[in-house]
Design a protein around this motif. Structure first.
Motif, PDB file in Angstrom:
ATOM      1  N   TYR A 131      44.153   4.616  49.088  1.00 47.40           N
ATOM      2  CA  TYR A 131      45.568   4.336  49.326  1.00 47.40           C
ATOM      3  C   TYR A 131      45.920   4.477  50.807  1.00 47.40           C
ATOM      4  CZ  TYR A 131      45.097   4.827  44.346  1.00 47.40           C
ATOM      5  OH  TYR A 131      44.643   4.692  43.057  1.00 47.40           O
ATOM      6  N   ASN A 132      45.092   3.815  51.600  1.00 56.43           N
ATOM      7  CA  ASN A 132      45.266   3.698  53.050  1.00 56.43           C
ATOM      8  C   ASN A 132      44.914   4.981  53.808  1.00 56.43           C
ATOM      9  OD1 ASN A 132      45.752   1.670  54.933  1.00 56.43           O
ATOM     10  ND2 ASN A 132      47.817   2.420  55.386  1.00 56.43           N
ATOM     11  N   ARG A 133      44.202   5.895  53.150  1.00 56.02           N
ATOM     12  CA  ARG A 133      43.778   7.111  53.833  1.00 56.02           C
ATOM     13  C   ARG A 133      42.416   6.952  54.510  1.00 56.02           C
ATOM     14  NH1 ARG A 133      46.234   9.540  48.983  1.00 56.02           N
ATOM     15  NH2 ARG A 133      48.196  10.516  49.614  1.00 56.02           N
ATOM     16  N   VAL A 134      41.675   5.902  54.130  1.00 56.62           N
ATOM     17  CA  VAL A 134      40.417   5.582  54.824  1.00 56.62           C
ATOM     18  C   VAL A 134      40.784   4.624  55.957  1.00 56.62           C
ATOM     19  CG1 VAL A 134      38.106   4.574  54.622  1.00 56.62           C
ATOM     20  CG2 VAL A 134      39.062   5.890  52.721  1.00 56.62           C
ATOM     21  N   GLY A 135      40.929   5.166  57.124  1.00 58.17           N
ATOM     22  CA  GLY A 135      41.464   4.397  58.239  1.00 58.17           C
ATOM     23  C   GLY A 135      40.639   3.193  58.643  1.00 58.17           C
ATOM     24  N   ASP A 136      39.320   3.277  58.493  1.00 61.72           N
ATOM     25  CA  ASP A 136      38.435   2.183  58.913  1.00 61.72           C
ATOM     26  C   ASP A 136      38.003   1.306  57.735  1.00 61.72           C
ATOM     27  OD1 ASP A 136      38.505   3.045  61.547  1.00 61.72           O
ATOM     28  OD2 ASP A 136      36.786   4.377  61.284  1.00 61.72           O
ATOM     29  N   TYR A 137      38.755   1.336  56.639  1.00 59.24           N
ATOM     30  CA  TYR A 137      38.336   0.586  55.459  1.00 59.24           C
ATOM     31  C   TYR A 137      38.141  -0.894  55.767  1.00 59.24           C
ATOM     32  CZ  TYR A 137      37.964  -1.435  50.857  1.00 59.24           C
ATOM     33  OH  TYR A 137      37.506  -2.144  49.782  1.00 59.24           O
TER      34      TYR A 137
END
Length: 266
Positions: A131-137
């Motif tokens: 939910y957008n917590r993996v910044g480099d997704y």
């Protein structure tokens, strides 16, 4: 922070044998139970089992803490459902009924973000990015997608080398049941001509420097495929295991009851 690495993709690239099990029961409890059994990968079957996007997501959550890697089979290789499956967190897909290099190339495109592909950008709302917590997704997701394609028709078999040559395809899986039907032996994947075609297909996949996969509940047959060089082999299904075990248990006690009744009557 980059996306989590994909252990199945790495193992297949290194041609390390990966043993799997099919999940056809749409309950998170069953997935969690099977996740502790010790298989390398578990296939969530969205093609033939009664799964939808929420129940597949529940399976992925149940397997998240497991050492078994989750693979999802969509009902069809369409861009819209591939997008949804990737966004709910599937990193590995097994796409059924692939018959040509063009189709395989389109599937690769569906699993990659532009400019490498056409995957829609919605990671901010997605479980896949925590939910957008993996910044480099967005920057790292493509490299961890494992795309497995399923060849299960005579047309697909004829095009194996071309399919194997498509960059972004991580493995080719032979589907014996549909292949048997296409060859005129519906319900009989063990027919000698079908098995000849299956083994030839596996050998051609391996000869094309691709990972080869298959499913069979026949342990002798599974071992023969492994000996041939198959890399990802599913050796059973949760449905069959439960059905067989319950029937055998009931039969044992029914027989004991009949023996007891006969003895008392004497």
């Amino acid at each position: 922070m980059p996306v989590a690495s994909n252990p199945l993709k790495k193992a297949l690239a290194e041609r390390r044998l990966q043993l799997g099990l099919w999940l056809g029961l749409p309950t998170a409890t069953t997935a969690e139970l099977c996740g502790g059994a010790g298989f390398d990968w578990l296939l969530v079957d969205g093609e033939h089992a009664p799964f939808d996007i929420p129940t597949i997501a529940a399976q992925l959550r149940a397997l998240e803490a497991s050492t078994s890697h989750a693979v999802v089979r969509p009902p069809i290789g369409e861009t819209w459902i591939i997008k949804q499956l990737l966004d709910i967190g599937a990193q590995s897909l097994l796409v059924p009924m692939v018959e040509s290099a063009e189709q395989a190339r389109a599937l690769v495109s569906a699993t990659r973000y532009p400019p490498r592909g056409i995957r829609g950008v919605g990671a901010a709302l997605a479980r896949a990015s925590s939910y957008n917590r993996v910044g480099d997704y967005l920057a790292t997701a493509d490299n961890e997608i494992c795309l497995l394609v399923q060849v299960e028709t005579l047309k697909g078999l004829a095009n194996i080398e071309e399919i194997a040559g498509i960059e972004g395809v991580d493995g080719i899986f032979i589907g014996p049941s549909d292949l048997a039907a296409d060859m005129g032996h519906l319900g009989n994947p063990g027919h000698p001509k079908v098995q000849e075609a299956v083994r030839s297909g596996l050998e051609r996949i391996i000869g094309s420097r691709q990972a080869a996969g298959i499913l069979t509940a026949d342990e002798t047959l599974a071992q023969s495929y492994i000996d041939l060089g198959a890399t990802f082999v599913a050796v059973g299904t949760d449905v069959t295991l439960l059905s067989r075990a319950t029937a055998e248990l009931a039969a044992r006690f029914q027989n004991k009851r009949q023996s007891s009744t006969a003895t008392q009557g004497y």
